[in-house]
Design an enzyme around this catalytic site. Structure first.
Site, PDB file in Angstrom:
ATOM      1  N   TRP A 121       0.831  -1.214   0.000  1.00  0.00           N
ATOM      2  CA  TRP A 121       0.000   0.000   0.000  1.00  0.00           C
ATOM      3  C   TRP A 121       0.855   1.249   0.000  1.00  0.00           C
ATOM      4  O   TRP A 121       0.518   2.247  -0.654  1.00  0.00           O
ATOM      5  CB  TRP A 121      -0.997  -0.006   1.158  1.00  0.00           C
ATOM      6  CG  TRP A 121      -2.070  -1.039   0.964  1.00  0.00           C
ATOM      7  CD1 TRP A 121      -2.323  -2.117   1.750  1.00  0.00           C
ATOM      8  CD2 TRP A 121      -3.036  -1.095  -0.105  1.00  0.00           C
ATOM      9  NE1 TRP A 121      -3.376  -2.843   1.238  1.00  0.00           N
ATOM     10  CE2 TRP A 121      -3.830  -2.248   0.110  1.00  0.00           C
ATOM     11  CE3 TRP A 121      -3.298  -0.300  -1.221  1.00  0.00           C
ATOM     12  CZ2 TRP A 121      -4.872  -2.609  -0.752  1.00  0.00           C
ATOM     13  CZ3 TRP A 121      -4.335  -0.656  -2.084  1.00  0.00           C
ATOM     14  CH2 TRP A 121      -5.105  -1.804  -1.847  1.00  0.00           C
TER      15      TRP A 121
ATOM     16  N   ASP B 211      -1.943   6.668   6.193  1.00  0.00           N
ATOM     17  CA  ASP B 211      -2.966   5.748   5.706  1.00  0.00           C
ATOM     18  C   ASP B 211      -3.242   4.798   6.868  1.00  0.00           C
ATOM     19  O   ASP B 211      -2.401   3.968   7.214  1.00  0.00           O
ATOM     20  CB  ASP B 211      -2.431   4.994   4.478  1.00  0.00           C
ATOM     21  CG  ASP B 211      -3.410   3.941   3.973  1.00  0.00           C
ATOM     22  OD1 ASP B 211      -4.476   3.744   4.585  1.00  0.00           O
ATOM     23  OD2 ASP B 211      -3.098   3.304   2.940  1.00  0.00           O
TER      24      ASP B 211
ATOM     25  N   LYS C 136     -12.545  -1.984   6.545  1.00  0.00           N
ATOM     26  CA  LYS C 136     -11.813  -2.889   7.441  1.00  0.00           C
ATOM     27  C   LYS C 136     -12.300  -2.769   8.876  1.00  0.00           C
ATOM     28  O   LYS C 136     -12.693  -3.752   9.471  1.00  0.00           O
ATOM     29  CB  LYS C 136     -10.311  -2.615   7.353  1.00  0.00           C
ATOM     30  CG  LYS C 136      -9.680  -3.285   6.139  1.00  0.00           C
ATOM     31  CD  LYS C 136      -9.040  -2.359   5.188  1.00  0.00           C
ATOM     32  CE  LYS C 136      -8.689  -3.073   3.885  1.00  0.00           C
ATOM     33  NZ  LYS C 136      -7.908  -2.229   3.004  1.00  0.00           N
TER      34      LYS C 136
HETATM   35  C1  LIG Z   1      -7.372  -1.750   1.963  1.00  0.00           C
HETATM   36  C2  LIG Z   1      -6.293  -0.732   2.023  1.00  0.00           C
HETATM   37  C3  LIG Z   1      -6.170   0.271   1.062  1.00  0.00           C
HETATM   38  C4  LIG Z   1      -7.084   0.369  -0.126  1.00  0.00           C
HETATM   39  O1  LIG Z   1      -8.301   0.838   0.265  1.00  0.00           O
HETATM   40  P1  LIG Z   1      -9.447   1.148  -0.794  1.00  0.00           P
HETATM   41  O2  LIG Z   1     -10.483   1.762   0.083  1.00  0.00           O
HETATM   42  O3  LIG Z   1      -9.841  -0.142  -1.420  1.00  0.00           O
HETATM   43  O4  LIG Z   1      -8.886   2.106  -1.785  1.00  0.00           O
HETATM   44  C5  LIG Z   1      -5.161   1.197   1.212  1.00  0.00           C
HETATM   45  N1  LIG Z   1      -4.320   1.131   2.247  1.00  0.00           N
HETATM   46  C6  LIG Z   1      -4.400   0.180   3.182  1.00  0.00           C
HETATM   47  C7  LIG Z   1      -3.442   0.185   4.323  1.00  0.00           C
HETATM   48  C8  LIG Z   1      -5.396  -0.778   3.099  1.00  0.00           C
HETATM   49  O5  LIG Z   1      -5.484  -1.733   4.041  1.00  0.00           O
END
Ligand SMILES: *Cc1c(COP(=O)(O)O)cnc(C)c1O
Length: 359
Positions: free
Chosen positions: A101, A171, A195
């Site tokens: 990511w 993030d 999540k």
């Molecule tokens: C799942 C995830 C993403 C992607 O998220 P989307 O909402 O599908 O764009 C980005 N960063 C991390 C750390 C993730 O776990």
């Protein structure tokens, strides 16, 4: 009804009481004769929902007054572009590369600004969180970007780096609300909801006010934080049902005793699983001990031929979606806030049994 323990990395389990509440209110929300899905986003009832969602999130995360909470769309992936487009001045940023990511975030930012990788754990397949050498931090950088929890690799920052006057952007998609954090250490926190918060389609942005209103001219209106901040996340139609479920999840966290109580439960769940893996002499955690995620726990069996059998038999036991990410292999148990302790106990029980039958 037969609910399974779903170890999916995302979209992931939601708390059962939340789903039951949604079901109860689905056809006739608070006497309106309609579902939240069918309701105007400008109606009084929806205004109450989005206001309450924000208030409760502020309360459980202890978000300071000089931060805005935005409910947007596009996923965390859209924030990879939104962040540079909003806060680029010197057109350069420092990134810590801790996995897939982070790499995606860097790749997207590179379209707009200069990206400097100031630390990386790629040398060991992202199995640890690298130290940040303070001398590598560029005081002229527009921001420093980290991925607090690495969903695919299974690592987490145990300490939030001090970036001085340079805003720290995180993030936090896979560990927001899983443990107490000091929001004031960050300039921007963003997270896809699927999540630890609610259904896919909702993205949460928590941003310090001084970082709003400085978007580049080319920044699309819908990515400009000012657009959402000035309109209370109602510039256009927000993902209304997602906001509603997020509100219920925030209420649920509060009922559990807040993030602190949820964190204690998460620590207990993760310890149960890691302790068993460590003493099992059969399963193995590839992750360095000081970097292990509370949310995503990858593990392997030395004989890789057994992976498929493990996953298949686990499924028969009501333990679903344990296959590791294709880039890592093996197994991965994602044990977000909504995974009950009982689910992890059942997983460990199954792992013991599987070991006896296959060692
Ligand atoms: C799942 C995830 C993403 C992607 O998220 P989307 O909402 O599908 O764009 C980005 N960063 C991390 C750390 C993730 O776990």
């Amino acid at each position: 009804m037969n609910r399974v323990f779903n170890f999916s990395a995302g979209p992931a389990m939601l708390p059962l009481p939340v789903l039951e509440k949604v079901q109860e209110e689905l056809l006739d929300y608070k006497g309106s004769g309609m579902s939240v899905m069918e309701m105007s986003h400008r109606s009084g009832l929806f205004t109450d929902i989005i206001t309450s969602a924000e208030d409760t999130l502020r309360e459980i995360m202890n978000i300071p007054d000089n931060y805005k909470v935005l409910f947007v769309q596009g996923g965390a992936s859209q924030q990879f572009a939104a962040v540079p487009l909003n806060i680029m001045k010197n057109k350069k940023a420092d990134f810590v590369n801790t996995g897939s990511w982070s790499k995606k975030a860097m790749k997207e930012a590179k379209k707009y600004i200069e990206v400097n990788e100031i630390a990386s754990s790629e040398d060991k397949n992202f199995t640890y969180i690298p130290e940040i050498d303070a001398s590598k931090l560029d005081p002229q950088a527009d921001y420093v970007h980290i991925t607090t929890n690495n969903t695919i690799e299974g690592t987490v920052f145990k300490e939030i780096p001090d970036t001085g006057n340079v805003p720290l952007v995180a993030d936090m998609s896979s560990n927001i609300l899983s443990e107490e954090i000091d929001v004031s250490k960050f300039g921007i926190i963003y997270a896809g909801a699927q999540k630890n918060i609610g259904p896919a389609g909702l993205t949460i942005v928590i941003i310090r006010e001084d970082l709003i209103g400085r978007a580049a001219d080319i920044c699309p209106t819908m990515l400009d934080y000012k657009t959402h901040s000035e309109s209370g996340s109602l510039y256009n139609t927000p993902p209304t049902f997602g906001v509603y479920i997020a509100k219920l999840v925030f209420d649920w966290i509060k009922e559990q005793g807040g993030v602190k109580a949820v964190q204690q439960q998460n620590e207990k769940k993760a310890a149960l699983l890691y302790d068993y893996i460590t003493m099992s002499d059969f399963y193995h955690s590839p992750i360095q001990e000081d970097s292990r995620s509370l949310m995503n726990v990858p593990f392997t069996i030395p004989n890789r031929d057994l992976d498929a059998k493990f996953i298949e038999e686990a499924k028969k036991n009501g333990l679903e979606t344990l296959k590791g990410h294709r880039s890592v292999g093996g197994m991965r148990a994602s044990i977000y806030n909504a995974m009950p302790l009982e689910g992890v106990e059942k997983l460990v029980q199954f792992m013991k049994q599987f070991k006896e039958e296959n060692k």
